[in-house]
Design a protein around this motif. Structure first.
Motif, PDB file in Angstrom:
ATOM      1  N   LEU A  23       0.851  -1.175   0.000  1.00 45.22           N
ATOM      2  CA  LEU A  23       0.000   0.000   0.000  1.00 45.22           C
ATOM      3  C   LEU A  23       0.893   1.232   0.000  1.00 45.22           C
ATOM      4  O   LEU A  23       1.732   1.389   0.880  1.00 45.22           O
ATOM      5  N   VAL A  24       0.730   2.103  -0.990  1.00 46.00           N
ATOM      6  CA  VAL A  24       1.608   3.265  -1.097  1.00 46.00           C
ATOM      7  C   VAL A  24       1.166   4.400  -0.184  1.00 46.00           C
ATOM      8  O   VAL A  24       1.939   4.825   0.677  1.00 46.00           O
ATOM      9  N   TRP A  51      -0.058  11.427  -5.828  1.00 42.43           N
ATOM     10  CA  TRP A  51      -1.498  11.317  -5.977  1.00 42.43           C
ATOM     11  C   TRP A  51      -2.158  12.569  -5.436  1.00 42.43           C
ATOM     12  O   TRP A  51      -1.599  13.280  -4.632  1.00 42.43           O
ATOM     13  N   ARG A  52      -3.376  12.809  -5.923  1.00 43.13           N
ATOM     14  CA  ARG A  52      -4.163  13.951  -5.468  1.00 43.13           C
ATOM     15  C   ARG A  52      -5.345  13.424  -4.664  1.00 43.13           C
ATOM     16  O   ARG A  52      -5.990  12.450  -5.053  1.00 43.13           O
ATOM     17  N   ILE A  53      -5.627  14.093  -3.566  1.00 41.76           N
ATOM     18  CA  ILE A  53      -6.756  13.752  -2.706  1.00 41.76           C
ATOM     19  C   ILE A  53      -7.727  14.929  -2.697  1.00 41.76           C
ATOM     20  O   ILE A  53      -7.322  16.071  -2.479  1.00 41.76           O
ATOM     21  N   GLN A  70       5.187   9.733  -2.140  1.00 40.19           N
ATOM     22  CA  GLN A  70       5.877   8.719  -1.353  1.00 40.19           C
ATOM     23  C   GLN A  70       6.994   8.126  -2.199  1.00 40.19           C
ATOM     24  O   GLN A  70       6.836   7.953  -3.410  1.00 40.19           O
ATOM     25  N   LYS A  71       8.106   7.839  -1.556  1.00 39.20           N
ATOM     26  CA  LYS A  71       9.238   7.216  -2.235  1.00 39.20           C
ATOM     27  C   LYS A  71       9.454   5.832  -1.637  1.00 39.20           C
ATOM     28  O   LYS A  71       9.538   5.680  -0.415  1.00 39.20           O
ATOM     29  N   LEU A  72       9.496   4.815  -2.510  1.00 41.18           N
ATOM     30  CA  LEU A  72       9.741   3.439  -2.085  1.00 41.18           C
ATOM     31  C   LEU A  72      11.085   2.985  -2.611  1.00 41.18           C
ATOM     32  O   LEU A  72      11.446   3.286  -3.749  1.00 41.18           O
ATOM     33  N   ALA A  84       3.671   9.665   4.090  1.00 39.97           N
ATOM     34  CA  ALA A  84       4.112  10.340   2.866  1.00 39.97           C
ATOM     35  C   ALA A  84       4.384  11.817   3.150  1.00 39.97           C
ATOM     36  O   ALA A  84       4.409  12.222   4.306  1.00 39.97           O
ATOM     37  N   VAL A  85       4.597  12.610   2.120  1.00 36.78           N
ATOM     38  CA  VAL A  85       4.880  14.035   2.296  1.00 36.78           C
ATOM     39  C   VAL A  85       3.889  14.850   1.453  1.00 36.78           C
ATOM     40  O   VAL A  85       3.413  14.400   0.428  1.00 36.78           O
TER      41      VAL A  85
END
Length: 92
Positions: A23-24, A51-53, A70-72, A84-85
């Motif tokens: 899950l990202v 992503w946009r929320i 988010q960076k994975l 995330a940021v």
């Protein structure tokens, strides 16, 4: 409610991040729409997701829009924290 799962697959077709991926974004506890998903492979070999929320209270009294990232790494570790940021945030 929408969400983003990421999966890394090797040349043999083996799933490297579990059966269902990872899950990202965090699991949000409010009503929202998620749009504008994007992913790139960074120069350092890691993966950056954005992503946009668009969140709305049930009575339509408040709305917030924001973009997060988010960076994975190659092992699906979240490098920018569990939540995330923020890229930007716009509260109406």
């Amino acid at each position: 409610m929408a969400t983003i799962y990421a999966q890394r697959i090797n040349n043999s077709g083996t799933r490297l991040w579990g059966d269902y991926g990872t899950l990202v974004p965090p699991d949000y506890d409010f009503d929202f729409q998620m749009t504008g998903h994007s992913m790139i492979k960074a120069r350092d070999g890691n993966f950056v997701f954005t992503w946009r929320i668009d969140s709305v209270k049930s009575d339509m009294s408040d709305q917030a829009r924001f973009i997060k990232a988010q960076k994975l790494d190659g092992n699906a570790n979240k490098l920018w924290g569990a939540n995330a940021v923020f890229i930007n945030k716009n509260d109406d």
